[in-house]
Design a protein around this motif. Structure first.
Motif, PDB file in Angstrom:
ATOM      1  N   ASN A  35       0.829  -1.204   0.000  1.00  0.00           N
ATOM      2  CA  ASN A  35       0.000   0.000   0.000  1.00  0.00           C
ATOM      3  C   ASN A  35       0.863   1.253   0.000  1.00  0.00           C
ATOM      4  OD1 ASN A  35      -2.308   1.606   0.156  1.00  0.00           O
ATOM      5  ND2 ASN A  35      -2.266   1.610   2.385  1.00  0.00           N
ATOM      6  N   LEU A  36       1.922   1.249   0.826  1.00  0.00           N
ATOM      7  CA  LEU A  36       2.839   2.386   0.860  1.00  0.00           C
ATOM      8  C   LEU A  36       3.588   2.525  -0.456  1.00  0.00           C
ATOM      9  CD1 LEU A  36       4.370   1.920   4.437  1.00  0.00           C
ATOM     10  CD2 LEU A  36       2.618   3.558   3.738  1.00  0.00           C
ATOM     11  N   ALA A  37       3.915   1.399  -1.078  1.00  0.00           N
ATOM     12  CA  ALA A  37       4.643   1.437  -2.341  1.00  0.00           C
ATOM     13  C   ALA A  37       3.793   2.057  -3.451  1.00  0.00           C
ATOM     14  CB  ALA A  37       5.072   0.025  -2.731  1.00  0.00           C
ATOM     15  N   TYR A  38       2.518   1.703  -3.496  1.00  0.00           N
ATOM     16  CA  TYR A  38       1.623   2.292  -4.502  1.00  0.00           C
ATOM     17  C   TYR A  38       1.426   3.787  -4.265  1.00  0.00           C
ATOM     18  CZ  TYR A  38       0.221  -2.036  -6.811  1.00  0.00           C
ATOM     19  OH  TYR A  38       0.210  -3.195  -7.548  1.00  0.00           O
ATOM     20  N   LEU A  39       1.250   4.164  -2.997  1.00  0.00           N
ATOM     21  CA  LEU A  39       1.055   5.575  -2.695  1.00  0.00           C
ATOM     22  C   LEU A  39       2.333   6.376  -2.901  1.00  0.00           C
ATOM     23  CD1 LEU A  39      -1.091   5.299   0.577  1.00  0.00           C
ATOM     24  CD2 LEU A  39      -1.878   5.946  -1.703  1.00  0.00           C
ATOM     25  N   SER A 265      -2.549 -11.234   1.325  1.00  0.00           N
ATOM     26  CA  SER A 265      -3.519 -10.375   2.002  1.00  0.00           C
ATOM     27  C   SER A 265      -4.199  -9.449   0.996  1.00  0.00           C
ATOM     28  CB  SER A 265      -2.817  -9.545   3.075  1.00  0.00           C
ATOM     29  OG  SER A 265      -3.667  -8.524   3.553  1.00  0.00           O
ATOM     30  N   VAL A 266      -5.491  -9.234   1.202  1.00  0.00           N
ATOM     31  CA  VAL A 266      -6.264  -8.321   0.360  1.00  0.00           C
ATOM     32  C   VAL A 266      -6.415  -6.970   1.051  1.00  0.00           C
ATOM     33  CG1 VAL A 266      -8.490  -7.914  -0.749  1.00  0.00           C
ATOM     34  CG2 VAL A 266      -7.507 -10.226  -0.722  1.00  0.00           C
ATOM     35  N   GLN A 267      -6.648  -6.992   2.358  1.00  0.00           N
ATOM     36  CA  GLN A 267      -6.928  -5.766   3.092  1.00  0.00           C
ATOM     37  C   GLN A 267      -5.696  -4.879   3.271  1.00  0.00           C
ATOM     38  OE1 GLN A 267     -10.033  -4.955   3.642  1.00  0.00           O
ATOM     39  NE2 GLN A 267     -10.542  -6.947   2.704  1.00  0.00           N
ATOM     40  N   LYS A 268      -4.508  -5.411   2.991  1.00  0.00           N
ATOM     41  CA  LYS A 268      -3.310  -4.565   3.074  1.00  0.00           C
ATOM     42  C   LYS A 268      -3.373  -3.412   2.077  1.00  0.00           C
ATOM     43  CE  LYS A 268      -0.752  -7.387  -0.249  1.00  0.00           C
ATOM     44  NZ  LYS A 268       0.374  -8.312  -0.475  1.00  0.00           N
ATOM     45  N   ASN A 269      -4.175  -3.574   1.036  1.00  0.00           N
ATOM     46  CA  ASN A 269      -4.316  -2.520   0.025  1.00  0.00           C
ATOM     47  C   ASN A 269      -5.280  -1.425   0.455  1.00  0.00           C
ATOM     48  OD1 ASN A 269      -2.626  -3.922  -1.877  1.00  0.00           O
ATOM     49  ND2 ASN A 269      -4.344  -5.303  -2.259  1.00  0.00           N
TER      50      ASN A 269
END
Length: 430
Positions: A35-39, A265-269
Motif C-alpha cells: 500500500n505504501l509502495a503504490y502511494l 492479504s487483500v486488506q493490506k491494500n
C-alpha cells in the motif's frame, strides 16, 4: 558465526525469542508495505521497504549487542543525567513537531542534517523507567515520606508526562500505568500511591476542560482526536478510525484458521497503517489464527523470560529495571493486538519488533540491551563461581597429592621391616 554466538552473553531465551520475532517480521512487513509502495511511487514494488526494514532490524541488533556489553549499574547514574536532556527534547518537539506524509505528526521530531524523524516520547519512557527504578532501589534508613517522594520521584514523572500528553495521550497513559505498576512492585506505600493516581485523574480532567475552553489553541489540538476515537469506539458513528477497524476485522475474519498464505492479504491494500499499527490484522489474514496465536505465544514466552530474569537479578535495581523495561514492551504488544480486534479504541501503538519503523525498533532494542545486561551480570557471577569452584578443587587435589607423597616417603624412610637383609651374608656364604 560460532565465535560471534559465544560472545552473546546474557539470557539465551531472551536472545532467541527476540530473534524469532525479528525474523518473522520480514514476511508481514514485505507484504503489508505494498500500500505504501503504490502511494509512494505507484509501482507497488516493496523491495525498498523490505531493505529499509532490514536496516532498522540490523541496526537494532547492533544496539542490543552494544548496550548489553555495558554493566547495567551504569544506567542508574545515566538516567539522572539524561532526564533533563529528555525534557528539553520533548519541549522542542511540543513546540515544533514535524509533518510526515502530509499529516500532522506533532509527536515526531526531525534530527537536523540527518533527515531522520523519531519519537522522543519513546526515548523519554526508557529514561523515566530507569530513573524510577533508581529511586526505588536507593538504600534508606527511614521509610519513604510522601513529601520527599513528591520532589524526588513524582515531580520528574509528571514533568515528563506533561510534555508528552498534548500530542500523545495513549503513550502518556501507558507510561503512567507502567510507572504505577513499577512503584507498586517496588513497595512504594499504597496509601501514597492512591493519592498520586487520584491526582493524575484530576489533572487529566483539568487538561480536558482547558481544551474545551480554548479549542483553537495548538497545545490542545489533539484532544478532539481523543474524543472522536473514544466516541467511535463506544457508538456506531462513522469515523476514519472506524474505517481502519472495519478493514482490520475483515482481514482477521478472512484469515480463518490457516490464513490466505504469505503475501496474499487483500486488506493490506486498504488499511492505511497496514505495516505498522495494524500489522497484526495482516498477520492473521495471511497466517490465520495459527499465526496470530503463534505471535501471541512468542510475546508471552518473552514475558516469562523477563519474569525469570527479574527473579534471578542479584540487586533490587536490576529486578526493577527488568520489570520497568520489559513489561511495557509486552503490554504495548497486547494493546496493539487488542486494537486490531476492537477490544480497545485506536491508540497508534506499534507491535514491538514486528511493525515497521525505526524509532520503535531502536527504542525496544535499547530496552532489551539493558535487560540482557542484567541477565549477563548473573551469568558472569555463575561462571565466576564455577571457575572458583574448579580452582579450589584443583588446589585441594594438589594438596592431597602432596600429602600423599609425603606420607609414602615417610613410610619408606622409617619402615621397621628389614628389606635389605644381612650385609655379611655374602662373606659368610663363602
Amino acid at each position: 558465526m560460532k565465535q560471534f554466538l559465544n560472545n552473546l552473553k546474557g539470557d539465551k531465551g531472551i536472545w532467541s525469542f527476540v530473534a524469532l520475532l525479528a525474523l518473522f517480521s520480514f514476511m508481514p512487513v514485505f507484504s503489508a508495505s505494498s500500500n505504501l509502495a503504490y502511494l509512494g511511487h505507484g509501482t507497488g514494488n516493496t523491495l525498498g521497504y523490505l531493505l529499509k526494514h532490514l536496516g532498522h532490524i540490523g541496526f537494532g541488533f547492533a544496539i542490543i549487542y552494544a548496550v548489553h556489553t555495558v554493566p547495567y549499574l551504569y544506567f542508574r547514574s545515566i538516567s539522572k543525567v539524561l532526564l533533563p536532556v529528555v525534557w528539553v527534547i520533548l519541549a522542542i518537539t511540543m513546540i515544533k513537531g514535524t509533518v510526515i506524509g502530509g499529516a500532522n505528526a506533532s509527536r515526531w521530531l526531525q534530527i537536523p542534517f540527518i533527515g531522520i524523524s523519531f519519537q522522543p516520547s519513546a526515548f523519554a519512557a526508557l529514561v523515566l523507567y530507569v530513573f524510577v527504578a533508581r529511586y526505588l532501589s536507593k538504600k534508606r534508613e527511614v521509610p519513604i515520606e510522601f513529601k520527599s517522594s513528591l520532589k524526588e520521584l513524582w515531580g520528574p514523572v509528571f514533568i515528563t508526562l506533561v510534555f508528552i500528553l498534548p500530542s500523545n495521550f495513549s503513550t502518556t497513559a501507558l507510561i503512567f500505568a507502567m510507572v504505577v505498576v513499577l512503584v507498586f512492585i517496588g513497595k512504594y506505600p499504597l496509601k501514597y500511591l492512591t493519592y498520586i493516581i487520584g491526582s493524575g485523574i484530576v489533572f487529566l480532567a483539568f487538561f480536558v476542560l482547558l481544551a474545551k475552553a480554548f479549542p483553537e489553541a495548538k497545545f490542545f489540538s489533539r484532544v478532539s482526536t481523543w474524543e472522536s476515537r473514544i466516541e467511535s469506539y463506544t457508538t456506531n458513528k462513522p469515523e476514519e478510525d472506524d474505517y481502519q477497524i472495519e478493514k482490520a476485522k475483515i482481514a482477521i475474519a478472512s484469515g480463518k484458521i490457516y490464513g490466505l498464505g504469505p503475501g496474499k492479504s487483500v486488506q493490506k491494500n486498504f488499511l492505511p497503517q497496514s505495516s505498522s499499527d495494524f500489522i497484526y490484522a495482516i498477520i492473521v489474514e495471511e497466517y490465520g489464527l495459527v499465526g496470530g496465536f503463534g505471535v501471541l505465544i512468542l510475546y508471552l514466552l518473552l514475558l516469562f523470560r523477563f519474569v525469570v530474569a527479574a527473579h534471578m537479578a542479584n540487586t533490587l535495581f536490576g529486578k526493577l529495571v527488568v520489570i520497568g523495561l520489559g513489561f511495557p514492551m509486552i503490554f504495548q504488544a497486547m494493546i496493539n493486538m487488542a486494537v486490531a480486534v476492537e477490544l480497545l479504541p485506536v491508540t497508534g501503538q506499534t507491535l514491538p519488533l514486528i511493525s515497521s519503523g525505526g524509532t520503535s525498533i531502536w527504542m525496544t532494542s535499547i530496552a532489551l540491551g539493558i535487560i540482557i545486561s542484567v541477565t549477563k551480570k548473573e551469568e558472569e557471577i555463575l561462571e565466576e563461581q564455577k571457575k572458583s569452584a574448579k580452582r579450589e578443587e584443583a588446589l585441594q587435589k594438589m594438596i592431597d597429592e602432596h600429602l600423599q607423597a609425603e606420607e609414602n616417603e615417610n613410610n619408606e624412610s622409617y619402615s621397621i621391616e628389614d628389606k635389605v637383609g644381612n650385609p655379611m651374608d655374602a662373606v659368610a656364604n663363602k
